[in-house]
Design a protein around this motif. Structure first.
Motif, mmCIF file in Angstrom:
data_model
loop_
_atom_site.group_PDB
_atom_site.id
_atom_site.type_symbol
_atom_site.label_atom_id
_atom_site.label_comp_id
_atom_site.label_asym_id
_atom_site.label_seq_id
_atom_site.Cartn_x
_atom_site.Cartn_y
_atom_site.Cartn_z
ATOM 1 N N TRP A 160 26.303 -16.401 -34.343
ATOM 2 C CA TRP A 160 25.059 -16.277 -33.572
ATOM 3 C C TRP A 160 24.185 -15.177 -34.171
ATOM 4 N N SER A 161 22.957 -15.092 -33.653
ATOM 5 C CA SER A 161 22.057 -14.024 -34.079
ATOM 6 C C SER A 161 22.438 -12.721 -33.387
ATOM 7 N N GLN A 162 22.018 -11.607 -33.984
ATOM 8 C CA GLN A 162 22.293 -10.306 -33.369
ATOM 9 C C GLN A 162 21.028 -9.470 -33.274
ATOM 10 N N ILE A 187 14.916 -13.291 -32.443
ATOM 11 C CA ILE A 187 16.204 -13.918 -32.731
ATOM 12 C C ILE A 187 16.382 -15.184 -31.915
ATOM 13 N N LYS A 188 17.073 -16.136 -32.552
ATOM 14 C CA LYS A 188 17.336 -17.428 -31.893
ATOM 15 C C LYS A 188 18.406 -17.266 -30.835
ATOM 16 N N GLU A 201 22.191 -10.996 -40.480
ATOM 17 C CA GLU A 201 22.644 -12.391 -40.585
ATOM 18 C C GLU A 201 22.507 -12.900 -42.013
ATOM 19 N N ASN A 254 24.316 -1.719 -38.692
ATOM 20 C CA ASN A 254 23.895 -3.056 -38.300
ATOM 21 C C ASN A 254 24.602 -4.129 -39.132
ATOM 22 N N ARG A 263 29.301 -6.732 -39.128
ATOM 23 C CA ARG A 263 29.134 -8.187 -39.220
ATOM 24 C C ARG A 263 29.928 -8.717 -40.417
ATOM 25 N N GLY A 315 18.254 -18.434 -40.879
ATOM 26 C CA GLY A 315 17.390 -19.042 -39.879
ATOM 27 C C GLY A 315 17.635 -18.543 -38.460
ATOM 28 N N LEU A 316 18.499 -17.517 -38.333
ATOM 29 C CA LEU A 316 18.849 -17.032 -36.999
ATOM 30 C C LEU A 316 17.882 -15.976 -36.472
ATOM 31 N N SER A 317 17.319 -15.210 -37.406
ATOM 32 C CA SER A 317 16.469 -14.115 -36.937
ATOM 33 C C SER A 317 15.331 -13.881 -37.911
ATOM 34 N N SER A 318 14.269 -13.289 -37.405
ATOM 35 C CA SER A 318 13.166 -12.958 -38.299
ATOM 36 C C SER A 318 12.536 -11.634 -37.899
#
Ligand code: FAD
Ligand code: AMP
Lengths: 250, 311
Positions: free
Chosen positions: A137-139, A168-169, B71, B97, B101, B174-177
């Protein structure tokens, strides 16, 4: 949506920490315990999202010994709807907690998991990022603002250079910083109500998670003590000391 | 096996935190590669190749790395991890950060914020806001470590001649921008590397009074910091905060003005060489750790302080 909030039972932030005489750990017996302060902020955020009509249910999760249920009750008294207690007497590492939380996420199907940015006992600052990695998932870490609009979360992050805004998605993992909000106190009626709320119980084995520590604590020591120096009687004397005795300014 | 250090930079400048992190890595071994992940960061990779003690610089320059989104960066670390026994990064918001991960993807238990290296698998780290110091041993084959930069001297930024190797990007998750940032621009030295730091607390009473600290800072070539209470009250931005949840500093001189000295604040500054405190309450806990204390109203003491410096 459902929101999952991770709450850890830690030594209260006001307690003077003492190291055990045998140097094995910090003394936690007969010491005041409380919910990790960052996690109170996370619970508060979940409640505000629910109050704003963006969430239907808030599930608080705690991993730890029997007494962690007190921490869950505190979250329920603030306004969480249900609790999940994953019982273990092993001192869990962030990686193990992340694996447990992943299993709970898979059972409960939340769209958002809120955690504290760090636990004030181990000061690790890892669990949220790890959970997010394990779920893919996004963080959004170190959040001081969080806004949710259809399918995305906008997070303002406290970083070393100042503030950073990311989008974030969802589903998403967010770790909260202290400036996100001011957590409420539980009212007496709500403390009473919380006693009747449901707490599900599991063990790590039930969830198929191996919590055997990968990191062994060899010893724990007191930090070097600093002692009080001198009190000077004027600004001129202070500047003189800094210049001519400590030689730290010119 | 060699050690990988993840460089911190903003695509134009290599941050000093990288140099402190290399010193920590050198306590484990001498075959050290430096990873530069970013976008349009040629200047950084050139600077990285000059850093002392580096064998090889790996550069991953791609649009998905422009803002160091975890990500996107963590998979890149995972791809190259097999070549290394250790991966080190600074325990800054950048490292904090990204590293956990990558650690979870690699099934490794990360060691956060180390203040010393005992051996290749054993590290020292503060816990409980620095009120206890733990020595911990990792049983993971690969070690992922973040470093408290203030406890390690920086290596030389010049004098090396590492080879540079290019890595491919790993694509956008594609999860975050990234949407934007709000940073504090200042001519003064950075808080975490300044030789002198002057910090204000709730006792400063408002943001305007911080100008007195800024004037003194300019005279001393110092950075300005703050307590959490001063940041919460909106006197100064969040990046000024020193403490358990803010920045850790260890300058030659730390001057605490209108700060009571809560343990969470001390967690970020008690390793300073010399501590001076100005507070109008003689019972303030800050005086128990200050080398020089002045019991005075800061509203009169600060202008006098500036005048003394100008003498
Ligand atoms: C989980 C957690 C994390 C935290 N992290 C941090 C952190 O990272 N950093 C941090 O700083 N705090 C942190 N805190 C907060 C910390 O506990 C204290 O609340 C905070 O440090 C107090 O800030 P202060 O000293 O500026 O304010 P106060 O404690 O209110 O002290 C103000 C001082 O100013 C003095 N003063 C007032 N007027 C004058 C005057 N005219 N002249 C001279 N002196 C004057 C007073 O005597 C007093 O000593 C954290 C707390 C928690 C629970
Ligand atoms: N044992 C635990 N039970 C529940 N939540 C936890 C536990 N350990 C860590 N967390 C969550 O993860 C956050 C960060 O912890 P850490 O990575 O240990 O600094 C905490 O603020 C909690 O939200």
């Amino acid at each position: 949506m459902k929101i999952l909030v991770a709450v850890k039972r830690v030594v209260d932030y006001n307690v003077n920490i003492r190291v055990k005489a045998d140097g094995s750990a910090v003394e936690t017996a007969n010491v005041k315990m409380a919910m990790n302060p960052f996690d109170e902020v996370a619970v508060e955020k979940a409640i505000r999202l629910k109050e704003a009509g963006l969430a239907e249910e808030i599930i608080a999760v705690s991993v730890g010994p029997e007494k962690s249920q007190e921490t869950l009750r505190a979250a329920l008294a603030m306004g969480a709807d249900r609790g999940v207690h994953v019982r273990t007497d092993i001192e869990t590492e962030p990686l193990a907690v992340a694996k447990i939380l992943k299993a709970i996420v898979e059972k409960e199907g939340p769209q958002l998991v809120l955690l504290g940015k760090q636990a004030i006992d181990d000061d690790c600052n890892q669990t949220a990022q790890m959970l997010s990695a394990l779920l893919g998932w996004s963080q959004g870490t170190f959040a001081s603002k969080l806004e949710i609009t259809d399918g995305t979360a906008e997070v303002v992050r406290e970083v070393d250079a100042g503030l950073e805004k990311i989008s974030i998605k969802m589903p998403a993992i967010v770790s909260v910083d202290l400036r996100l909000n001011e957590p409420r106190y539980a009212s007496l009626p709500n403390i009473m109500k919380a006693k009747k709320k449901l707490i599900d119980q599991y063990t790590p084995e039930d969830l198929g998670v191996d919590v055997t520590p990968r990191v062994k604590t060899l010893k724990v020591e007191e930090p070097p003590k600093r002692s009080a120096g001198v009190i000077v009687d004027s600004v001129a004397a202070l500047v003189d000391k800094l210049r001519n005795e400590a030689k730290v300014i010119s | 096996m060699s050690i990988l250090v993840v460089a911190e930079h903003d695509n134009s400048e290599l941050k000093t935190a990288t140099l402190n992190t290399i010193t920590a890595a050198q306590k484990v071994g001498n075959d050290i590669d430096l990873l530069v992940v970013g976008h349009e960061c040629k200047g950084v990779s050139e600077a990285a190749a000059k850093v002392g003690g580096i064998s090889k610089v790996l550069v991953a320059d791609a649009p998905e790395f422009a803002h160091h989104l975890a990500e996107n960066v963590a998979p890149m670390l995972v791809n190259i991890a097999k070549n290394y026994s250790h991966i080190f990064a600074p325990a800054t918001t950048f490292g904090k950060n990204i590293m956990p991960r990558a650690a979870a993807l690699l099934d490794v238990s990360q060691i956060s914020d180390i203040s010393d290296v005992v051996s290749g698998d054993t590290f020292v780290r503060p816990i409980y806001a620095g009120n206890a110091i733990a020595t911990v041993q990792s049983s993971d084959e690969l070690k992922l470590v973040t470093v408290r930069t203030t406890t390690f001297e920086p290596v030389d930024a010049e004098g090396g001649s590492a080879t540079v190797e290019t890595l491919a990007g790993s694509g956008d998750s594609g999860l975050s921008s990234f949407m934007g940032q709000d940073t504090t621009e200042s001519e003064r030295p950075e808080l975490t590397t300044a030789r002198v730091v002057i910090s204000g607390g709730r006792g400063m009473q408002n943001g305007e009074n911080f100008e007195m600290l800024e004037k003194i800072a300019d005279k001393l070539n110092a950075a300005v910091g703050a307590s959490r209470a001063a940041v919460d009250a909106g006197y100064v931005p969040n990046d000024y905060q020193v403490g358990q949840t803010g920045k850790v500093v260890a300058p030659d001189l730390y001057i605490a003005v209108g700060i009571s000295g809560a343990i969470q604040h001390l967690a970020g500054m008690k390793d300073s060489k010399v501590i001076a405190a100005i507070n109008n309450d003689s019972e303030a806990p800050i005086f128990q750790i200050a080398d020089y204390g002045l019991v005075a109203d800061l509203l009169t003491a600060l202008p006098e302080f500036l005048a003394e410096l100008e003498k």
